[in-house]
Design a protein around this motif. Structure first.
Motif, PDB file in Angstrom:
ATOM      1  N   LYS A 120     -43.524  22.198  15.997  1.00 54.28           N
ATOM      2  CA  LYS A 120     -42.908  20.876  16.141  1.00 54.28           C
ATOM      3  C   LYS A 120     -43.951  19.811  16.463  1.00 54.28           C
ATOM      4  CE  LYS A 120     -39.472  18.344  18.845  1.00 54.28           C
ATOM      5  NZ  LYS A 120     -38.459  18.412  19.936  1.00 54.28           N
ATOM      6  N   THR A 121     -44.824  20.081  17.423  1.00 53.29           N
ATOM      7  CA  THR A 121     -45.826  19.079  17.796  1.00 53.29           C
ATOM      8  C   THR A 121     -46.819  18.836  16.666  1.00 53.29           C
ATOM      9  OG1 THR A 121     -47.231  20.771  18.853  1.00 53.29           O
ATOM     10  CG2 THR A 121     -45.650  19.600  20.259  1.00 53.29           C
ATOM     11  N   LEU A 122     -47.123  19.885  15.891  1.00 55.52           N
ATOM     12  CA  LEU A 122     -48.080  19.725  14.796  1.00 55.52           C
ATOM     13  C   LEU A 122     -47.485  18.910  13.655  1.00 55.52           C
ATOM     14  CD1 LEU A 122     -50.868  20.401  13.642  1.00 55.52           C
ATOM     15  CD2 LEU A 122     -49.880  22.479  12.662  1.00 55.52           C
ATOM     16  N   THR A 123     -46.276  19.271  13.195  1.00 55.41           N
ATOM     17  CA  THR A 123     -45.687  18.619  12.025  1.00 55.41           C
ATOM     18  C   THR A 123     -45.085  17.247  12.347  1.00 55.41           C
ATOM     19  OG1 THR A 123     -43.617  19.824  12.402  1.00 55.41           O
ATOM     20  CG2 THR A 123     -45.204  20.800  10.875  1.00 55.41           C
ATOM     21  N   GLU A 124     -44.624  17.039  13.578  1.00 57.97           N
ATOM     22  CA  GLU A 124     -43.929  15.791  13.910  1.00 57.97           C
ATOM     23  C   GLU A 124     -44.805  14.767  14.619  1.00 57.97           C
ATOM     24  OE1 GLU A 124     -40.290  16.489  15.979  1.00 57.97           O
ATOM     25  OE2 GLU A 124     -39.543  17.938  14.515  1.00 57.97           O
ATOM     26  N   LEU A 125     -45.869  15.226  15.285  1.00 57.02           N
ATOM     27  CA  LEU A 125     -46.663  14.298  16.095  1.00 57.02           C
ATOM     28  C   LEU A 125     -48.119  14.171  15.651  1.00 57.02           C
ATOM     29  CD1 LEU A 125     -45.369  15.278  19.672  1.00 57.02           C
ATOM     30  CD2 LEU A 125     -44.578  13.416  18.205  1.00 57.02           C
ATOM     31  N   TYR A 126     -48.678  15.213  15.049  1.00 54.52           N
ATOM     32  CA  TYR A 126     -50.105  15.197  14.720  1.00 54.52           C
ATOM     33  C   TYR A 126     -50.403  14.103  13.684  1.00 54.52           C
ATOM     34  CZ  TYR A 126     -54.804  16.801  13.662  1.00 54.52           C
ATOM     35  OH  TYR A 126     -56.179  16.867  13.501  1.00 54.52           O
ATOM     36  N   GLY A 127     -51.344  13.253  14.001  1.00 57.58           N
ATOM     37  CA  GLY A 127     -51.761  12.195  13.096  1.00 57.58           C
ATOM     38  C   GLY A 127     -51.064  10.873  13.317  1.00 57.58           C
ATOM     39  N   HIS A 128     -49.972  10.874  14.071  1.00 52.49           N
ATOM     40  CA  HIS A 128     -49.297   9.615  14.401  1.00 52.49           C
ATOM     41  C   HIS A 128     -50.102   8.881  15.478  1.00 52.49           C
ATOM     42  CE1 HIS A 128     -45.471   9.987  12.194  1.00 52.49           C
ATOM     43  NE2 HIS A 128     -45.620  11.287  12.368  1.00 52.49           N
ATOM     44  N   CYS A 151     -56.881  27.512  13.743  1.00 53.13           N
ATOM     45  CA  CYS A 151     -56.426  26.432  12.873  1.00 53.13           C
ATOM     46  C   CYS A 151     -54.924  26.565  12.636  1.00 53.13           C
ATOM     47  CB  CYS A 151     -57.166  26.478  11.538  1.00 53.13           C
ATOM     48  SG  CYS A 151     -56.783  25.077  10.445  1.00 53.13           S
ATOM     49  N   ALA A 152     -54.203  25.450  12.786  1.00 51.57           N
ATOM     50  CA  ALA A 152     -52.748  25.402  12.587  1.00 51.57           C
ATOM     51  C   ALA A 152     -52.044  26.357  13.553  1.00 51.57           C
ATOM     52  CB  ALA A 152     -52.395  25.672  11.143  1.00 51.57           C
ATOM     53  N   VAL A 153     -50.865  26.851  13.175  1.00 49.36           N
ATOM     54  CA  VAL A 153     -50.073  27.660  14.103  1.00 49.36           C
ATOM     55  C   VAL A 153     -50.258  29.147  13.841  1.00 49.36           C
ATOM     56  CG1 VAL A 153     -47.747  28.138  14.972  1.00 49.36           C
ATOM     57  CG2 VAL A 153     -48.376  25.804  14.306  1.00 49.36           C
ATOM     58  N   ASP A 154     -49.892  29.590  12.630  1.00 50.04           N
ATOM     59  CA  ASP A 154     -50.017  31.009  12.285  1.00 50.04           C
ATOM     60  C   ASP A 154     -51.361  31.279  11.613  1.00 50.04           C
ATOM     61  OD1 ASP A 154     -47.400  31.896  13.150  1.00 50.04           O
ATOM     62  OD2 ASP A 154     -46.595  30.764  11.451  1.00 50.04           O
ATOM     63  N   ASN A 155     -51.682  32.554  11.464  1.00 47.54           N
ATOM     64  CA  ASN A 155     -52.887  32.927  10.729  1.00 47.54           C
ATOM     65  C   ASN A 155     -52.767  32.467   9.272  1.00 47.54           C
ATOM     66  OD1 ASN A 155     -53.790  34.179  13.044  1.00 47.54           O
ATOM     67  ND2 ASN A 155     -53.155  36.227  12.414  1.00 47.54           N
ATOM     68  N   ASP A 156     -53.870  31.979   8.700  1.00 47.03           N
ATOM     69  CA  ASP A 156     -53.909  31.525   7.299  1.00 47.03           C
ATOM     70  C   ASP A 156     -52.836  30.469   7.029  1.00 47.03           C
ATOM     71  OD1 ASP A 156     -55.670  33.623   7.310  1.00 47.03           O
ATOM     72  OD2 ASP A 156     -54.419  34.966   6.143  1.00 47.03           O
ATOM     73  N   ASP A 157     -52.611  29.581   7.989  1.00 54.81           N
ATOM     74  CA  ASP A 157     -51.492  28.632   7.911  1.00 54.81           C
ATOM     75  C   ASP A 157     -51.988  27.213   7.618  1.00 54.81           C
ATOM     76  OD1 ASP A 157     -48.827  27.852   8.081  1.00 54.81           O
ATOM     77  OD2 ASP A 157     -48.949  27.422  10.223  1.00 54.81           O
ATOM     78  N   TRP A 158     -53.049  27.090   6.806  1.00 54.93           N
ATOM     79  CA  TRP A 158     -53.654  25.779   6.563  1.00 54.93           C
ATOM     80  C   TRP A 158     -52.693  24.826   5.857  1.00 54.93           C
ATOM     81  CZ3 TRP A 158     -55.771  30.280   4.238  1.00 54.93           C
ATOM     82  CH2 TRP A 158     -56.699  30.958   5.055  1.00 54.93           C
ATOM     83  N   GLY A 159     -51.770  25.368   5.028  1.00 50.53           N
ATOM     84  CA  GLY A 159     -50.855  24.523   4.263  1.00 50.53           C
ATOM     85  C   GLY A 159     -49.927  23.681   5.112  1.00 50.53           C
ATOM     86  N   THR A 160     -49.747  24.044   6.380  1.00 46.54           N
ATOM     87  CA  THR A 160     -48.870  23.269   7.264  1.00 46.54           C
ATOM     88  C   THR A 160     -49.359  21.836   7.408  1.00 46.54           C
ATOM     89  OG1 THR A 160     -48.284  25.252   8.509  1.00 46.54           O
ATOM     90  CG2 THR A 160     -47.904  23.156   9.591  1.00 46.54           C
ATOM     91  N   TYR A 161     -50.663  21.636   7.283  1.00 45.22           N
ATOM     92  CA  TYR A 161     -51.209  20.294   7.472  1.00 45.22           C
ATOM     93  C   TYR A 161     -50.757  19.320   6.380  1.00 45.22           C
ATOM     94  CZ  TYR A 161     -54.055  20.971  11.583  1.00 45.22           C
ATOM     95  OH  TYR A 161     -54.448  21.163  12.877  1.00 45.22           O
ATOM     96  N   LYS A 162     -50.294  19.835   5.243  1.00 47.07           N
ATOM     97  CA  LYS A 162     -49.798  18.943   4.198  1.00 47.07           C
ATOM     98  C   LYS A 162     -48.507  18.234   4.603  1.00 47.07           C
ATOM     99  CE  LYS A 162     -51.886  21.225   0.195  1.00 47.07           C
ATOM    100  NZ  LYS A 162     -51.646  21.852  -1.137  1.00 47.07           N
TER     101      LYS A 162
END
Length: 285
Positions: A120-128, A151-162
């Motif tokens: 939640k904090t990564l997808t909703e708040l990161y970058g704001h 990096c990100a939340v789960d292992n190999d989870d780089w796509g979440t940053y999109k």
């Protein structure tokens, strides 16, 4: 054979000396945690870690203060001071027992909701950047990824940053967008710099641009921050519980010597009262 007053007094002096050093160490650990690791509270959206850091600081100050009171009590041999000293140690012992139980409960509760809170904090708040809380969360994520090498939340989870504001706010006219922030890149402590930032952020033959190939990106962190942060918190809580347990066991010996010393002082006070009574001259009738 009962221990003499001088032996009890010596043991209590040693006990206080050990505990005042322990109090200083506890205070230092609390300050370090509050200053260097409290950002984890912003990432997991839970203030318990921050509260625990400040409680450790308070505990260290209390222990130092009680030890100073102990030295004064031993020097003056005042019964009331020793009683107060003993009562405070009892309260601290009970506090340690309750704190140990709460630490176990906190670990279970934190683990159950930690991953969802991090997503939640990564997808909703990161970058704001609209509010201080959003900026603090972004800073906290960057710092955690750098410090815990994840990096990100789960292992190999780089796509979440999109799905983050950090990625969506980038200029669409750019030929290439970075897939992950620089804090996801492998940092070389010896050189004090990122190994290969371009490969880490822009590489498309493998992760993060193309995570489904067999190519390995040596400039990018693969471990997710959920596992890294969970391990850090669990290791920290286990260390705190272990120290508290050892602290409590040692405290029992200190309380025993305090009771023995208090009995000696009580006997001296009783003898002084009887001596004064015998020295009084009866009033003439």
């Amino acid at each position: 054979m009962a221990l003499s007053k001088s032996v009890c007094k010596l043991c209590l002096f040693i006990f206080n000396a050990i505990f005042i050093v322990a109090g200083i160490a506890i205070f230092a650990v609390g300050v370090w945690t509050a200053a260097d690791k409290v950002y984890i509270s912003d990432v997991v959206d839970n203030n318990s870690f921050e509260a625990a850091a400040y409680l450790i600081i308070i505990a260290g100050i209390i222990v130092i203060g009680v030890c100073i009171l102990g030295f004064i009590s031993l020097a003056k041999e005042k019964k009331i001071l020793v009683i107060v000293y003993f009562a405070i140690w009892i309260l601290i012992f009970l506090f340690l027992m309750v704190g140990g139980i709460l630490a176990v409960v906190f670990r279970a509760e934190l683990e159950s909701g930690m991953k969802d809170a991090m997503k939640k904090t990564l997808t909703e708040l990161y970058g704001h950047t609209s509010t201080a809380g959003q900026r603090d969360t972004t800073t906290a994520w960057n710092r955690m990824q750098h410090d815990l090498r994840c990096c990100a939340v789960d292992n190999d989870d780089w796509g979440t940053y999109k799905f983050t504001q950090w990625y969506l706010s980038q200029d669409d006219r750019l030929r290439e967008k970075p897939f992950v922030p620089a804090s996801c890149c492998v940092y070389d402590e010896r050189s004090g710099a990122i190994n290969d930032q371009d490969k880490c952020q822009y590489w498309q033959l493998g992760p993060p641009g193309n995570p489904f190939t067999q190519f390995k990106n040596t400039a990018l962190y693969y471990q997710g921050c959920y596992e890294a942060a969970k391990n850090f918190i669990m290791d920290s809580s286990e260390a705190i519980v272990a120290v508290g347990f050892a602290f409590g066991l040692t405290l029992i010996f200190g309380m025993v010597f305090t009771v023995l010393f208090l009995r000696h002082i009580g006997n001296i006070d009783d003898e002084e009262i009887r001596r004064r009574q015998r020295s009084k001259t009866p009033n003439d009738v």
